[in-house]
Design a protein around this motif. Structure first.
Motif, PDB file in Angstrom:
ATOM      1  N   UNK A 105      46.848  11.817  84.094  1.00 59.15           N
ATOM      2  CA  UNK A 105      47.044  13.105  83.424  1.00 59.15           C
ATOM      3  C   UNK A 105      45.865  13.464  82.531  1.00 59.15           C
ATOM      4  N   UNK A 106      45.110  12.469  82.070  1.00 57.51           N
ATOM      5  CA  UNK A 106      43.917  12.771  81.272  1.00 57.51           C
ATOM      6  C   UNK A 106      42.900  13.538  82.104  1.00 57.51           C
ATOM      7  N   UNK A 107      42.698  13.093  83.350  1.00 58.64           N
ATOM      8  CA  UNK A 107      41.776  13.794  84.233  1.00 58.64           C
ATOM      9  C   UNK A 107      42.266  15.183  84.585  1.00 58.64           C
ATOM     10  N   UNK A 108      43.581  15.299  84.808  1.00 60.41           N
ATOM     11  CA  UNK A 108      44.147  16.610  85.139  1.00 60.41           C
ATOM     12  C   UNK A 108      44.014  17.569  83.957  1.00 60.41           C
ATOM     13  N   UNK A 313      52.333   6.411  75.919  1.00 55.88           N
ATOM     14  CA  UNK A 313      51.347   7.429  76.276  1.00 55.88           C
ATOM     15  C   UNK A 313      50.463   7.827  75.104  1.00 55.88           C
ATOM     16  N   UNK A 314      50.905   7.602  73.861  1.00 55.39           N
ATOM     17  CA  UNK A 314      50.085   7.890  72.690  1.00 55.39           C
ATOM     18  C   UNK A 314      49.673   6.616  71.951  1.00 55.39           C
ATOM     19  N   UNK A 315      49.757   5.485  72.614  1.00 52.37           N
ATOM     20  CA  UNK A 315      49.263   4.236  72.042  1.00 52.37           C
ATOM     21  C   UNK A 315      47.741   4.336  71.894  1.00 52.37           C
ATOM     22  N   UNK A 322      41.991   7.510  77.579  1.00 50.07           N
ATOM     23  CA  UNK A 322      42.079   8.888  78.032  1.00 50.07           C
ATOM     24  C   UNK A 322      40.969   9.744  77.429  1.00 50.07           C
ATOM     25  N   UNK A 323      40.543   9.420  76.210  1.00 50.31           N
ATOM     26  CA  UNK A 323      39.426  10.142  75.608  1.00 50.31           C
ATOM     27  C   UNK A 323      38.169   9.954  76.442  1.00 50.31           C
ATOM     28  N   UNK A 324      37.927   8.716  76.857  1.00 53.28           N
ATOM     29  CA  UNK A 324      36.767   8.448  77.698  1.00 53.28           C
ATOM     30  C   UNK A 324      36.899   9.165  79.041  1.00 53.28           C
ATOM     31  N   UNK A 328      34.351  11.970  80.800  1.00 52.97           N
ATOM     32  CA  UNK A 328      33.735  11.779  82.121  1.00 52.97           C
ATOM     33  C   UNK A 328      33.951  13.019  82.984  1.00 52.97           C
ATOM     34  N   UNK A 329      35.191  13.499  83.047  1.00 54.65           N
ATOM     35  CA  UNK A 329      35.504  14.660  83.894  1.00 54.65           C
ATOM     36  C   UNK A 329      34.777  15.899  83.398  1.00 54.65           C
ATOM     37  N   UNK A 330      34.791  16.130  82.091  1.00 55.16           N
ATOM     38  CA  UNK A 330      34.123  17.324  81.557  1.00 55.16           C
ATOM     39  C   UNK A 330      32.622  17.266  81.774  1.00 55.16           C
TER      40      UNK A 330
END
Length: 395
Positions: A105-108, A313-315, A322-324, A328-330
Motif C-alpha cells: 500500500x505504500x507503493x500504491x 501498520x503504524x509500527x 514504507x517511508x523508504x 523510491x516510487x516518487x
C-alpha cells in the motif's frame, strides 16, 4: 463436477470474450481464464511483491503471491459450500492483486499521489489494465482476453462503481475500457466475485496477525482484548498449556479462519434464502451483497482492523520501510516522467513527450509492474552515481 446452484455463474451461460475464440475441448471458459492468469508474467511477479513486509525482509512472510493462493483456497471452499462456481471464484481470487504496485500500500499511495494530475491510480483499475492490455503474449490480441464474468469481477468485486450516492469518480482505466465492453458498473458483481472479495478479508486479517506475531511487532498478550481473537488464543493456550509459541499461533489462526468462514456461510445462506435468486443476474441486481459477515462478525472485523492499524501498520519499523518505499516510487516516477529516454528500449518506444499524460500513464504502468527487488535495483541504477547503469534486472 459439483452441481451448481441456479444463481451460480454457469460457464455455459458466459457472456463470452471481447475477441471470439474457439472453445477449449478440455476446460470450461472460467478454468481457461484461471490458467491464463497463472501463466501470466504479472502473476509470477507477485512472488516478489510485498504483502506487508518488503520482500527481502525475510523469506517466511507472505508475499502477494502466497496471499493470492491463500485467498483462492478460502474462496474455492466457500464457493463449493454455496453451490457456486469454484473455478470462477478461484480465478478472481488469483487475479485480485495483479495490479498492485511494489511495496504494497505504500507503493500504491505514492503512485496515487504522483498520478493525481494525470487521472489518478487505482490498483483494481490497474488489474484491469494488466489483463486487457499490458500482458502481451498472444498473437491476435493484447491482454489475456478473459471472459466477461472475470473482467466484471476484477473491477467491481467490492460493489457497484457508479449510480450510488457514495460512488467515487470512476478510475480512468475502467471508464476507458467501459467504452469498449459494458461491464454493468452500476450493479453488484457475481456471487463468486463477492466470495473472492470477502475471502481476501479473511485471509489478510488472519495472516497479518500471524506475520505480525512472528515479526515481533506485537505479542499474544497484546491481542487479549481484541474480540474473537483474544478468546481464541486464550482457549488454545488453556487447552494446550505446553504448546510452543509457533504452534499456538498456527492453531489460533486456523480457528479464527474457521470461525470467520462459518459465519460467512451462515450469513450468506440467510441472505440467499431471503432474496431467493433464480439466476446469476438476480444476484447482480440486489440492493445489498449476498456474501457478507453477520453484524457481530463485522464488529469483530472492525476491531481487528483497528488493532492491526495501531500495532502493525503504524509500527515504527513499518513506518521506516514504507517511508523508504514511497521515496523510491516518487523518485522513479519523477525522473522517468521528465526523462522518458531513461526507460528501457521497449517502453521508451511507447512514451510520449516528457511531462505528458501519455508518458505519465506509461511510467505508472512500468513502475506498477515492478517487484520490490526490481524497483530498488532500478532506483540504485538511476540515482547511485557509483552503480552500473547496464546491470540487468530480473523481477
Amino acid at each position: 463436477m459439483s452441481i451448481l446452484a441456479p444463481y451460480a455463474s454457469h460457464p455455459n451461460e458466459s457472456r463470452g470474450r471481447l475477441y471470439a475464440e474457439p472453445a477449449s475441448a478440455t476446460r470450461t471458459c472460467h478454468q481457461r481464464d484461471r490458467d491464463r492468469i497463472i501463466h501470466s508474467g504479472a502473476f509470477r511477479r507477485l512472488q516478489y511483491k510485498t504483502q506487508v513486509f518488503v520482500n527481502h525482509e525475510g523469506d517466511f512472510f507472505r508475499t502477494r503471491l502466497t496471499h493470492s493462493l491463500e485467498v483462492s483456497q478460502i474462496a474455492r471452499s466457500l464457493a463449493r459450500c454455496l453451490g457456486l462456481s469454484e473455478h470462477l471464484a478461484e480465478t478472481l481470487a488469483l487475479a485480485h492483486d495483479l495490479g498492485h504496485t511494489p511495496f504494497g500500500h505504500a507503493g500504491e499511495d505514492a503512485l496515487e499521489d504522483v498520478m493525481a494530475p494525470f487521472g489518478g491510480f487505482d490498483h483494481n483499475a490497474q488489474s484491469l489494465r494488466v489483463v486487457v492490455a499490458l500482458e502481451r503474449r498472444y498473437a491476435d490480441f493484447d491482454g489475456l482476453n478473459l471472459t466477461w464474468e472475470t473482467l466484471e469481477g476484477v473491477v467491481k468485486h467490492n460493489g457497484p462503481l457508479i449510480g450510488r450516492p457514495d460512488s467515487k469518480p470512476l478510475p480512468r482505466a475502467i471508464a476507458e475500457y467501459g467504452a469498449r465492453q459494458d461491464l454493468w458498473l452500476s450493479t453488484y458483481a457475481s456471487a463468486e466475485a463477492q466470495i473472492a472479495a470477502v475471502s481476501d478479508d479473511v485471509a489478510y486479517n488472519n495472516h497479518d496477525i500471524d506475520d505480525g506475531l512472528r515479526a515481533g511487532l506485537f505479542t499474544i498478550a497484546d491481542l487479549g482484548d481484541v474480540p474473537l481473537v483474544g478468546p481464541i488464543f486464550a482457549d488454545v493456550m488453556k487447552t494446550y498449556p505446553d504448546l510452543d509459541n509457533s504452534r499456538i499461533i498456527h492453531e489460533a489462526v486456523r480457528r479464527m479462519i474457521g470461525a470467520m468462514v462459518d459465519d460467512l456461510l451462515e450469513e450468506s445462506r440467510r441472505r440467499i434464502g431471503d432474496a431467493a435468486p433464480k439466476c446469476a443476474d438476480d444476484i447482480r441486481h440486489l440492493k445489498v451483497p449476498i456474501a457478507a459477515f453477520s453484524e457481530r462478525m463485522q464488529e469483530n472485523d472492525r476491531a481487528l482492523k483497528k488493532f492491526l492499524f495501531e500495532y502493525m501498520y503504524r509500527h515504527y519499523k513499518l513506518n521506516r520501510m514504507t517511508s523508504k518505499a514511497r521515496r523510491v516510487v516518487r523518485d522513479l516516477f519523477s525522473l522517468l516522467l521528465s526523462e522518458p529516454e531513461c526507460l528501457p528500449t521497449d517502453w521508451r518506444a511507447m512514451a510520449g513527450a516528457p511531462e505528458t499524460q501519455q508518458t505519465a500513464r506509461l511510467v505508472a504502468d512500468y513502475i506498477a509492474g515492478m517487484t520490490d527487488r526490481s524497483a530498488l535495483d532500478e532506483h540504485r541504477r538511476l540515482f547511485d552515481l557509483q552503480a552500473r547503469t547496464s546491470d540487468i534486472s530480473i523481477g
